[in-house]
Enzyme design. Structure first.
Site, PDB file in Angstrom:
ATOM      1  N   ASP A  80      34.129  10.594 161.575  1.00 33.81           N
ATOM      2  CA  ASP A  80      33.394   9.377 161.498  1.00 33.81           C
ATOM      3  C   ASP A  80      33.305   9.130 159.640  1.00 33.81           C
ATOM      4  O   ASP A  80      33.154  10.056 158.900  1.00 33.81           O
ATOM      5  CB  ASP A  80      32.153   9.669 161.880  1.00 33.81           C
ATOM      6  CG  ASP A  80      31.001   8.536 161.694  1.00 33.81           C
ATOM      7  OD1 ASP A  80      31.157   7.567 162.250  1.00 33.81           O
ATOM      8  OD2 ASP A  80      30.049   8.678 161.018  1.00 33.81           O
ATOM      9  N   GLU A  91      38.210   7.092 161.291  1.00 30.65           N
ATOM     10  CA  GLU A  91      37.576   5.932 161.293  1.00 30.65           C
ATOM     11  C   GLU A  91      37.489   5.436 159.776  1.00 30.65           C
ATOM     12  O   GLU A  91      36.482   5.767 159.021  1.00 30.65           O
ATOM     13  CB  GLU A  91      36.098   6.251 161.884  1.00 30.65           C
ATOM     14  CG  GLU A  91      35.477   4.877 162.004  1.00 30.65           C
ATOM     15  CD  GLU A  91      33.993   4.646 161.529  1.00 30.65           C
ATOM     16  OE1 GLU A  91      33.509   3.386 161.603  1.00 30.65           O
ATOM     17  OE2 GLU A  91      33.477   5.345 160.957  1.00 30.65           O
TER      18      GLU A  91
HETATM   19  C1  NOJ Z   1      30.465   4.731 162.246  1.00 31.14           C
HETATM   20  C2  NOJ Z   1      29.931   4.857 163.533  1.00 31.14           C
HETATM   21  O1  NOJ Z   1      30.735   3.997 164.323  1.00 31.14           O
HETATM   22  C3  NOJ Z   1      28.406   3.944 163.618  1.00 31.14           C
HETATM   23  O2  NOJ Z   1      27.930   3.964 164.980  1.00 31.14           O
HETATM   24  C4  NOJ Z   1      27.499   4.879 162.759  1.00 31.14           C
HETATM   25  O3  NOJ Z   1      26.441   4.118 162.615  1.00 31.14           O
HETATM   26  C5  NOJ Z   1      28.186   4.883 161.251  1.00 31.14           C
HETATM   27  N1  NOJ Z   1      29.461   5.499 161.468  1.00 31.14           N
HETATM   28  C6  NOJ Z   1      27.348   6.155 160.505  1.00 31.14           C
HETATM   29  O4  NOJ Z   1      27.643   7.249 161.150  1.00 31.14           O
END
Ligand code: NOJ
Ligand code: CA
Length: 651
Positions: free
Chosen positions: A207, A249
């Site tokens: 993430d 991501e």
């Molecule tokens: C990306 C995630 O997809 C999202 O849902 C989240 O709020 C942010 N990262 C922060 O962790």
């Protein structure tokens, strides 16, 4: 070496990923919140849908101020969802069904409730405990870093009264960023990674991975130090584990995402963020250009790497990777009501975005399933679920899965009040209109269509592994591309327009081959010297397998004008063998095709008797490599005398 569940190390290239939050899926103990026991009960549904991999959104203990991306403890399960034992049981059951499981590695930040942060704010400045996070006496450091949650935050710094200092956060103020300059942090994150890989998960989504380091004078994204850290993570994966996968991501432009693959020594996969809004733009503008343009700009990636493609996910449809003009356009086209907008994006689900047009949903899904990469399907989109833009933050796209038209959409037997979120209840998308049970009963539902397309994709490695070549088409409303793998080529053609379109496609490279439409198996005219002409219905999309050795023209059936005898008329039931005999198709086959078919078989001994009925009693697909064999047991009833049970096999 600890082997994962998959047997092919490149399993993620052929995967079809299904993204879900455990709380949204199925509530087994009727407290209003989905849980691992409930999800385990629904594994048969997922297996039947044909997906091969489940991506679980965060489920660790958390105060839930960012739906679990604010982690308070990395090695447990939030009590609302069950226990670690429940998770292990779920994982085992998923693996038994050959489903892979991806979980989240939230690397960049924790919750402010995490013991690391609680210790840090009390620890002496300069100590290792304090330095688990990023502190400053001034909120003016790193001014060039953008704010990501523009609707909720005004600075990346927040004052902490206990520490008497500001701490750094790229997301919500209750999500302090970990300090990756501290070797103890790097070690701690490696431990977390090993904890979940040892448990047996097949992949980890990293993430918010671009933001691990901060350096003055930069925008604090994609820094070289981040790539160093990823190489370390990957080396650890390769040293100890087999058949696992890291998915980045990184919401960045293609050229900036490319380094996340390294030379095949960082992440195995990365999301293609810029492609997603451009698919929606192409649809609205009825012009292929946004799609072809971004894919032409997309650099090649190392052989063992793969893009993850998606149409929607649990966040707002992000418009960070478009120009200002493009963003204005997207807002006007897809979010006329300001309530639909959040941060730099649109908080709506797939079906409402395309105004519930089945044809548009199918078109977009065909693109998702055939462009180069691994498709990620967001839970509920396979039945066309709607959203609730009034639920705050991104909660409107995270409502309970709609299983039936019963109480709480069949998601939970709890009273409505304790449900973590109300199910969708409007007349168009509400659970009485849109639910799994109803769509399972209807052979032409979106759900059945999705199953068929997923099954079709799974029959051909080409979709996950093939190269891409755009084909020249005279009409910009039509997109055509060739996917090639080993000696096989598939041509995909999509009409992005709401009206019928003619298209002349340059198939010069495939002269002499015959395009066979992959759903129905109809053979189209062979490619000759002239450009290939097709007529496309509104939003039509076709996949053609180019067949090298169709029968020579002289012995092939006469052209269309000559009708075949009635009894031999084909029943085009698709090529999804798994679902071929579901519902109405079975009745049609039994009535119109089976008696004639049996009588034409040399081995059938009942030719001279008068048949009253023939029925499929049992059937099964036996997979032999790419080509399935379909075996059935048939019961034949005659007007006189005993029954016979012939077996038929087809492939
Ligand atoms: C990306 C995630 O997809 C999202 O849902 C989240 O709020 C942010 N990262 C922060 O962790
Ligand atoms: Ca529950």
């Amino acid at each position: 070496m600890r082997s994962g569940n998959a047997t092919d190390p490149l399993w993620y290239k052929d995967a079809i990923i299904y993204e879900l939050h455990v709380k949204c899926f199925y509530d087994s103990n009727n407290d209003g919140i989905g849980d691992f026991a409930g999800l385990t009960q629904k594994l048969d549904y997922l297996q039947n849908l044909g997906i091969t991999c489940i991506w679980l959104l965060p489920f660790c203990p958390s105060p839930m101020r960012d739906d679990g991306y604010d982690i308070a403890r990395y090695d447990g399960v939030h009590p609302s969802y069950g226990t670690l034992r429940d998770f292990r049981h779920f994982l085992r059951e998923a693996h038994e069904r050959s489903l892979q499981v991806i979980t989240e590695l939230v690397v960049n930040h924790t919750s402010d409730q995490h013991p690391w942060f609680q210790a840090a704010r009390q620890a002496a400045p300069g100590s290792s405990k304090r330095d688990f996070y990023v502190w400053s006496d001034s909120p003016l450091k790193y001014q060039e870093a953008r704010i990501i949650f523009t609707d909720g935050e005004t600075s990346n710094w927040t004052w902490d009264n206990v520490a008497k200092a500001y701490y750094w956060h790229r997301f919500f103020h209750h999500q302090p960023d970990l300090n990756f300059d501290n070797p103890n942090v790097r070690r701690a994150i490696l431990r977390v990674m090993r904890f979940w890989l040892d448990m047996g998960v097949d992949g980890l989504r990293l993430d918010a991975v671009p933001y691990l380091f901060e350096r003055e004078g930069t925008n604090c994204e994609n820094l070289p130090e981040t790539h160093e850290m990823l190489k370390q993570l990957r080396a650890e994966v390769d040293r100890q584990y087999e058949n696992r996968m890291l998915l980045a991501e990184a919401n960045q432009w293609p050229a900036d995402v490319r380094p996340y693959f390294g030379e095949g020594d960082e992440c195995h996969m990365a999301f293609h963020f810029p492609l997603m809004p451009r698919i929606f733009m192409a649809l609205q503008q009825e012009d292929r250009h946004p799609i072809t343009e971004i894919l032409k700009q997309t650099p090649d990636i190392p052989d063992r790497c793969q893009w993850a493609l998606f149409l929607r996910n649990h966040d707002e449809l992000t418009l960070e990777m478009v120009t200002d003009e493009e963003r204005d356009y997207m807002y006007r086209a897809y979010a006329a009501d300001p309530q639909m907008r959040l941060n730099l994006g649109i908080r709506r689900r797939l079906a409402p975005l395309v105004e519930n047009s089945r044809r548009r949903m199918e078109l977009l899904s065909m693109l998702l399933l055939s462009l180069p990469g691994t498709p990620v399907i967001y839970y509920g989109d396979e039945i066309g679920m709607g959203d609730n833009i009034y639920l705050g933050d991104r909660n409107g796209v995270r409502t309970p899965m709609q299983w039936t038209s019963d109480h709480n959409a069949g998601f939970s037997r709890a009273d409505p009040a304790p449900l973590y979120a109300p199910p969708i209840m409007d007349p168009v998308y509400g659970y009485e209109a849109i639910n799994v049970a109803a769509q399972e009963r209807s052979p032409f539902s979106l759900l059945h269509w999705m199953k068929r397309m997923i099954a079709l994709r799974r029959q051909h490695k080409i979709f996950g592994r093939g190269t891409l070549r755009f084909l020249a088409v005279d009409n910009r409303k039509v997109l055509a591309y060739a996917r090639t793998y080993e000696d096989q080529t598939i041509v995909a053609v999509a009409n992005l327009a709401r009206t019928a379109q003619p298209a002349t496609i340059d198939l010069g490279a495939y002269k002499g081959l015959a395009p066979v439409e992959m759903i129905g198996g109809a053979e189209f005219p062979r490619v000759g010297d002239a450009p290939y002409f097709l007529t496309l219905a509104p939003y039509a999309s076709y996949w053609f397998a180019l067949v090298r050795n169709p029968p020579p023209v002289s012995v092939r059936p006469a052209p269309v004008a000559v009708e075949k005898p009635e009894e031999r008329a084909p029943l085009l039931a698709g090529t999804a063998w798994d679902t071929l005999l579901d519902g109405h198709v079975r009745v049609l086959l039994e009535r119109d095709c089976l008696p004639g078919f049996l009588k034409r078989q040399r081995w059938f001994g009942g030719k001279s008797r008068t048949m009253r009925a023939a029925r499929f009693v049992d059937w099964s697909v036996v997979r032999r490599g790419l080509e399935p064999a379909f075996v059935t047991l048939v019961d034949v009833e005659y007007t006189t005398g005993p029954r016979r049970i012939p077996t038929s096999a087809s492939s």
